[in-house]
Design a protein around this motif. Structure first.
Motif, short mmCIF file in Angstrom:
data_model
loop_
_atom_site.label_atom_id
_atom_site.label_comp_id
_atom_site.label_asym_id
_atom_site.label_seq_id
_atom_site.Cartn_x
_atom_site.Cartn_y
_atom_site.Cartn_z
N VAL A 153 73.28 -7.03 138.17
CA VAL A 153 73.32 -6.13 139.33
C VAL A 153 73.78 -4.75 138.87
O VAL A 153 73.16 -3.73 139.19
CB VAL A 153 74.28 -6.68 140.41
N ALA A 154 74.86 -4.71 138.11
CA ALA A 154 75.41 -3.44 137.63
C ALA A 154 74.42 -2.69 136.73
O ALA A 154 74.37 -1.46 136.75
CB ALA A 154 76.71 -3.69 136.87
N ALA A 155 73.63 -3.44 135.98
CA ALA A 155 72.69 -2.82 135.04
C ALA A 155 71.63 -1.98 135.74
O ALA A 155 71.04 -1.08 135.15
CB ALA A 155 72.03 -3.89 134.19
N LEU A 156 71.37 -2.27 137.02
CA LEU A 156 70.33 -1.56 137.77
C LEU A 156 70.82 -0.25 138.38
O LEU A 156 70.03 0.55 138.87
CB LEU A 156 69.74 -2.45 138.86
N VAL A 157 72.13 -0.04 138.39
CA VAL A 157 72.70 1.18 138.99
C VAL A 157 72.32 2.39 138.14
O VAL A 157 72.52 2.40 136.92
CB VAL A 157 74.23 1.06 139.11
N SER A 158 71.78 3.42 138.79
CA SER A 158 71.25 4.59 138.07
C SER A 158 71.99 5.89 138.37
O SER A 158 71.73 6.90 137.73
CB SER A 158 69.77 4.78 138.42
N TYR A 159 72.88 5.88 139.37
CA TYR A 159 73.54 7.12 139.78
C TYR A 159 75.06 7.00 139.65
O TYR A 159 75.61 5.90 139.72
CB TYR A 159 73.15 7.48 141.21
N PRO A 160 75.76 8.13 139.50
CA PRO A 160 77.20 8.11 139.21
C PRO A 160 78.14 7.95 140.41
O PRO A 160 79.35 7.89 140.24
CB PRO A 160 77.44 9.47 138.54
N THR A 161 77.59 7.88 141.63
CA THR A 161 78.44 7.63 142.79
C THR A 161 77.92 6.39 143.52
O THR A 161 76.74 6.32 143.87
CB THR A 161 78.47 8.83 143.75
N VAL A 162 78.82 5.44 143.75
CA VAL A 162 78.40 4.10 144.20
C VAL A 162 79.33 3.57 145.29
O VAL A 162 80.54 3.77 145.23
CB VAL A 162 78.41 3.10 143.02
N ALA A 163 78.75 2.87 146.26
CA ALA A 163 79.52 2.09 147.22
C ALA A 163 79.16 0.62 147.00
O ALA A 163 77.99 0.25 147.09
CB ALA A 163 79.21 2.50 148.65
N ASP A 164 80.16 -0.19 146.68
CA ASP A 164 79.96 -1.63 146.49
C ASP A 164 80.41 -2.34 147.75
O ASP A 164 81.60 -2.35 148.08
CB ASP A 164 80.75 -2.11 145.27
N ILE A 165 79.43 -2.91 148.46
CA ILE A 165 79.71 -3.52 149.77
C ILE A 165 80.00 -5.02 149.59
O ILE A 165 79.22 -5.73 148.97
CB ILE A 165 78.52 -3.32 150.72
N GLY A 166 81.10 -5.47 150.18
CA GLY A 166 81.53 -6.84 149.94
C GLY A 166 82.05 -6.96 148.51
O GLY A 166 81.70 -7.86 147.77
N THR A 167 82.90 -6.01 148.14
CA THR A 167 83.30 -5.84 146.73
C THR A 167 84.12 -7.00 146.19
O THR A 167 84.21 -7.19 144.99
CB THR A 167 84.09 -4.52 146.57
N ASP A 168 84.71 -7.78 147.11
CA ASP A 168 85.54 -8.92 146.71
C ASP A 168 86.70 -8.43 145.85
O ASP A 168 87.57 -7.72 146.34
CB ASP A 168 84.68 -9.97 145.99
N HIS A 169 86.70 -8.71 144.56
CA HIS A 169 87.82 -8.31 143.70
C HIS A 169 87.59 -6.98 142.99
O HIS A 169 88.37 -6.61 142.11
CB HIS A 169 88.12 -9.41 142.68
N GLY A 170 86.52 -6.30 143.37
CA GLY A 170 86.26 -4.97 142.81
C GLY A 170 85.66 -4.97 141.41
O GLY A 170 85.68 -3.95 140.71
N TYR A 171 85.12 -6.11 141.01
CA TYR A 171 84.63 -6.23 139.63
C TYR A 171 83.49 -5.27 139.30
O TYR A 171 83.48 -4.66 138.23
CB TYR A 171 84.18 -7.67 139.36
N VAL A 172 82.52 -5.15 140.21
CA VAL A 172 81.34 -4.32 139.90
C VAL A 172 81.72 -2.84 139.71
O VAL A 172 81.35 -2.24 138.68
CB VAL A 172 80.24 -4.49 140.96
#
Length: 228
Positions: A10-29
Motif C-alpha cells: 500500500v505504502a509503495a503506491l504513494v506518490s505525493y509528499p502529503t498524505v492522510a491515512d484513514i483508519g490509521t490504527d497504530h500509525g504504521y503506514v
C-alpha cells in the motif's frame, strides 16, 4: 520499522509528499512512509480513540511528531480540502470505503490520488470511483497469511469499463492475467458448480430462481477465466 507485506505494498503506491491515512490504527503506514523519505507531512486519522492513542505513542517513539499529526474522526471528515495530496484507505470493507468517499466529496475532489485496499465488495468500489471521476491507474493482488488483497492506485480522470466482468473482477487484473485472481475464480467456479447441481435436482420455485442467479454467476466467472 517493520510493517506487514500488505501495508508495505500500500505504502509503495504513494506518490505525493502529503498524505492522510484513514483508519490509521497504530500509525504504521505514515510512520513507515516518513522513515522511507516519501512524505513530508501526514495525517494519521482514526474514528477510535484507543488505536489513535497507540498511533501517538508510535509517532513519539519514532520521533516523527513534527511531521505526523493524529486526528480523531470518521473517515476523511477530519481532513480539510486541499490539505493533503494522497488519501490512503486500507483494510476496510468496500462499502465502508465507498461511504467514506461519499461523506467527504470536497476532500476527495481535492486529492491527487487515492490508494485503496478494500477487503471485499471491490466491484462496488470500482463503480463508485468511476462515478466520481476517478480512474484506476493500477490494481494488483497479493496474498498474505492465506488471505487475498486487492490494492489500487486511483487518480482523477474519466474512465468506464465496457464489460461487467471488468467491474466484478478488475479490468487491470484481467488484462495482466493476474494469477491470484485465476486461483480465486477457479476455486469459486468449482463451488458454484456443486451448488448448481444441487439446485437442478430441486424442484422448488426458490431453487429455480436461485439456479438462474448461480448460472449467471458461473457465466461471468467463465468469461473472466477465459481472459486469464
Amino acid at each position: 520499522m517493520d510493517i506487514s507485506k500488505r501495508l508495505g505494498e500500500v505504502a509503495a503506491l504513494v506518490s505525493y509528499p502529503t498524505v492522510a491515512d484513514i483508519g490509521t490504527d497504530h500509525g504504521y503506514v505514515p510512520i513507515y512512509l516518513h522513515k522511507k523519505g516519501k512524505v513530508k507531512k501526514a495525517l494519521a486519522c482514526d474514528v477510535r480513540k484507543g488505536p489513535l492513542e497507540k498511533a501517538k505513542e508510535n509517532i513519539l517513539l519514532y520521533q516523527v511528531q513534527d511531521d505526523i499529526e493524529t486526528r480523531l474522526g470518521s473517515g476523511l471528515v477530519p481532513v480539510k480540502p486541499g490539505e493533503v495530496e494522497t488519501g490512503v484507505i486500507a483494510g476496510m470493507g468496500g462499502m465502508l470505503t465507498v461511504r467514506i468517499l461519499k461523506d467527504s466529496p470536497e476532500v476527495v475532489a481535492s486529492l491527487k490520488e487515492l490508494i485503496l485496499a478494500p477487503q471485499h465488495d471491490v466491484d462496488e468500489v470500482r463503480r463508485y470511483l468511476h462515478s466520481i471521476g476517478f480512474r484506476i491507474e493500477t490494481e494488483h493482488m497479493m496474498k498474505e497469511d492465506g488471505k487475498y488483497y486487492n490494492i489500487m492506485r486511483c487518480i482523477p480522470g474519466e474512465e468506464r469499463y465496457p464489460r461487467e466482468i471488468d467491474y466484478l473482477y478488475g479490468a487491470k487484473l484481467l488484462m495482466h492475467k493476474e494469477p491470484l485472481l485465476k486461483e480465486i475464480l477457479t476455486s469459486e467456479e468449482k463451488k458454484y458448480q456443486v451448488v448448481e447441481e444441487k439446485l437442478i435436482q430441486s424442484d422448488t420455485d426458490n431453487a429455480k430462481e436461485r439456479l438462474v442467479q448461480v448460472q449467471e454467476k458461473l457465466r461471468l466467472m467463465r468469461e473472466a477465466l477465459v481472459c486469464l
